[in-house]
Motif scaffolding. Structure first.
Motif, PDB file in Angstrom:
ATOM      1  N   GLY A  22      34.927  32.512  27.670  1.00 46.90           N
ATOM      2  CA  GLY A  22      33.816  33.331  27.200  1.00 46.90           C
ATOM      3  C   GLY A  22      33.283  34.288  28.244  1.00 46.90           C
ATOM      4  N   PHE A  23      33.856  34.283  29.433  1.00 44.77           N
ATOM      5  CA  PHE A  23      33.436  35.197  30.488  1.00 44.77           C
ATOM      6  C   PHE A  23      34.603  35.379  31.460  1.00 44.77           C
ATOM      7  N   ALA A  24      34.393  36.106  32.526  1.00 44.48           N
ATOM      8  CA  ALA A  24      35.321  36.274  33.644  1.00 44.48           C
ATOM      9  C   ALA A  24      36.393  37.337  33.418  1.00 44.48           C
ATOM     10  N   TYR A  25      36.257  38.178  32.385  1.00 40.65           N
ATOM     11  CA  TYR A  25      37.235  39.241  32.208  1.00 40.65           C
ATOM     12  C   TYR A  25      37.270  40.137  33.441  1.00 40.65           C
ATOM     13  N   ALA A  26      36.093  40.515  33.931  1.00 37.72           N
ATOM     14  CA  ALA A  26      36.030  41.437  35.068  1.00 37.72           C
ATOM     15  C   ALA A  26      36.633  40.807  36.323  1.00 37.72           C
ATOM     16  N   LEU A  27      36.324  39.558  36.598  1.00 40.11           N
ATOM     17  CA  LEU A  27      36.863  38.908  37.790  1.00 40.11           C
ATOM     18  C   LEU A  27      38.382  38.836  37.761  1.00 40.11           C
ATOM     19  N   VAL A  28      38.932  38.443  36.636  1.00 41.94           N
ATOM     20  CA  VAL A  28      40.375  38.257  36.547  1.00 41.94           C
ATOM     21  C   VAL A  28      41.101  39.596  36.545  1.00 41.94           C
ATOM     22  N   SER A  29      40.638  40.542  35.748  1.00 46.39           N
ATOM     23  CA  SER A  29      41.330  41.833  35.689  1.00 46.39           C
ATOM     24  C   SER A  29      41.245  42.577  37.018  1.00 46.39           C
ATOM     25  N   LEU A  30      40.103  42.497  37.676  1.00 47.01           N
ATOM     26  CA  LEU A  30      39.944  43.196  38.948  1.00 47.01           C
ATOM     27  C   LEU A  30      40.841  42.605  40.027  1.00 47.01           C
ATOM     28  N   ALA A  31      41.132  41.320  39.952  1.00 48.70           N
ATOM     29  CA  ALA A  31      42.051  40.708  40.912  1.00 48.70           C
ATOM     30  C   ALA A  31      43.429  41.365  40.842  1.00 48.70           C
ATOM     31  N   PHE A  32      43.839  41.828  39.683  1.00 42.94           N
ATOM     32  CA  PHE A  32      45.112  42.541  39.530  1.00 42.94           C
ATOM     33  C   PHE A  32      44.948  44.032  39.819  1.00 42.94           C
ATOM     34  N   TRP A  33      43.943  44.632  39.225  1.00 40.70           N
ATOM     35  CA  TRP A  33      43.836  46.096  39.196  1.00 40.70           C
ATOM     36  C   TRP A  33      43.346  46.717  40.486  1.00 40.70           C
ATOM     37  N   ILE A  34      42.708  45.938  41.354  1.00 42.98           N
ATOM     38  CA  ILE A  34      42.199  46.509  42.599  1.00 42.98           C
ATOM     39  C   ILE A  34      43.348  46.977  43.489  1.00 42.98           C
ATOM     40  N   TRP A  35      44.541  46.466  43.242  1.00 40.06           N
ATOM     41  CA  TRP A  35      45.710  46.883  44.023  1.00 40.06           C
ATOM     42  C   TRP A  35      46.375  48.120  43.436  1.00 40.06           C
ATOM     43  N   LEU A  36      45.986  48.504  42.231  1.00 35.72           N
ATOM     44  CA  LEU A  36      46.587  49.667  41.573  1.00 35.72           C
ATOM     45  C   LEU A  36      45.715  50.911  41.632  1.00 35.72           C
ATOM     46  N   PHE A  37      44.403  50.724  41.591  1.00 38.58           N
ATOM     47  CA  PHE A  37      43.483  51.848  41.444  1.00 38.58           C
ATOM     48  C   PHE A  37      42.424  51.832  42.536  1.00 38.58           C
ATOM     49  N   PRO A  38      41.915  53.011  42.891  1.00 40.98           N
ATOM     50  CA  PRO A  38      40.715  53.037  43.737  1.00 40.98           C
ATOM     51  C   PRO A  38      39.546  52.421  42.968  1.00 40.98           C
ATOM     52  N   LEU A  39      38.552  51.984  43.688  1.00 45.70           N
ATOM     53  CA  LEU A  39      37.421  51.283  43.069  1.00 45.70           C
ATOM     54  C   LEU A  39      36.720  52.133  42.012  1.00 45.70           C
ATOM     55  N   ALA A  40      36.604  53.418  42.251  1.00 43.40           N
ATOM     56  CA  ALA A  40      35.935  54.304  41.290  1.00 43.40           C
ATOM     57  C   ALA A  40      36.713  54.424  39.982  1.00 43.40           C
ATOM     58  N   GLU A  41      38.028  54.212  40.013  1.00 38.93           N
ATOM     59  CA  GLU A  41      38.832  54.247  38.782  1.00 38.93           C
ATOM     60  C   GLU A  41      38.933  52.871  38.141  1.00 38.93           C
ATOM     61  N   ARG A  97      38.037  44.805  48.838  1.00 35.80           N
ATOM     62  CA  ARG A  97      39.145  43.892  48.522  1.00 35.80           C
ATOM     63  C   ARG A  97      38.982  42.557  49.236  1.00 35.80           C
ATOM     64  N   LEU A  98      38.643  42.606  50.519  1.00 36.35           N
ATOM     65  CA  LEU A  98      38.461  41.376  51.275  1.00 36.35           C
ATOM     66  C   LEU A  98      37.292  40.568  50.728  1.00 36.35           C
ATOM     67  N   SER A  99      36.171  41.218  50.473  1.00 32.20           N
ATOM     68  CA  SER A  99      34.993  40.523  49.943  1.00 32.20           C
ATOM     69  C   SER A  99      35.274  39.924  48.573  1.00 32.20           C
ATOM     70  N   PHE A 100      35.947  40.681  47.725  1.00 33.91           N
ATOM     71  CA  PHE A 100      36.254  40.195  46.379  1.00 33.91           C
ATOM     72  C   PHE A 100      37.228  39.017  46.440  1.00 33.91           C
ATOM     73  N   GLY A 101      38.217  39.097  47.304  1.00 34.25           N
ATOM     74  CA  GLY A 101      39.154  37.989  47.468  1.00 34.25           C
ATOM     75  C   GLY A 101      38.458  36.722  47.941  1.00 34.25           C
ATOM     76  N   LEU A 102      37.560  36.874  48.899  1.00 37.94           N
ATOM     77  CA  LEU A 102      36.797  35.709  49.375  1.00 37.94           C
ATOM     78  C   LEU A 102      35.906  35.142  48.276  1.00 37.94           C
ATOM     79  N   LEU A 103      35.287  36.015  47.478  1.00 36.36           N
ATOM     80  CA  LEU A 103      34.475  35.561  46.354  1.00 36.36           C
ATOM     81  C   LEU A 103      35.317  34.733  45.378  1.00 36.36           C
ATOM     82  N   LEU A 104      36.512  35.205  45.057  1.00 40.91           N
ATOM     83  CA  LEU A 104      37.365  34.455  44.128  1.00 40.91           C
ATOM     84  C   LEU A 104      37.777  33.114  44.707  1.00 40.91           C
ATOM     85  N   ILE A 105      38.066  33.075  46.001  1.00 37.93           N
ATOM     86  CA  ILE A 105      38.454  31.809  46.631  1.00 37.93           C
ATOM     87  C   ILE A 105      37.297  30.812  46.592  1.00 37.93           C
TER      88      ILE A 105
END
Length: 108
Positions: A22-41, A97-105
């Motif tokens: 029921g939640f976490a779409y943003a967390l999961v998708s961003l874990a993949f997409w942050i390597w493809l797009f700049p943050l603004a995209e 990227r580093l902060s987000f990765g640490l947050l997920l861990i």
């Protein structure tokens, strides 16, 4: 082709997790997409996907919404939106990227 596969893998994985929890779409998708797009995209893509993902569930929970509880959250969202837009434009992608990765861990 590899980038399209990674984009779709992020979308489908995030939708699956969001459907189960029921939640976490943003967390999961961003874990993949942050390597493809700049943050603004990546930000509009994540937000669009999260809204679509949650909109699917709206008809099933519409009658149980507690409006007095919802209004303060909507008000806080409107107040903090300009701050978030300002931060996205000024955040270093490697630091994010580093902060987000640490947050997920830590969250996991």
């Amino acid at each position: 082709t590899g980038q399209i596969a990674l984009f779709l893998a992020g979308a489908f994985t995030a939708a699956f997790v969001s459907g189960l929890s029921g939640f976490a779409y943003a967390l999961v998708s961003l874990a993949f997409w942050i390597w493809l797009f700049p943050l603004a995209e990546a930000t509009p893509l994540v937000l669009f996907g999260a809204v679509v993902s949650q909109a699917v569930a709206v008809p099933s929970v519409w009658r149980t919404v507690d409006w007095p509880t919802l209004w303060p959250m909507l008000g806080a969202s409107l107040v903090c939106l300009p701050l978030g837009v300002w931060l996205i434009a000024r955040t270093d992608l490697d630091v994010f990227r580093l902060s987000f990765g640490l947050l997920l861990i830590v969250y996991a």
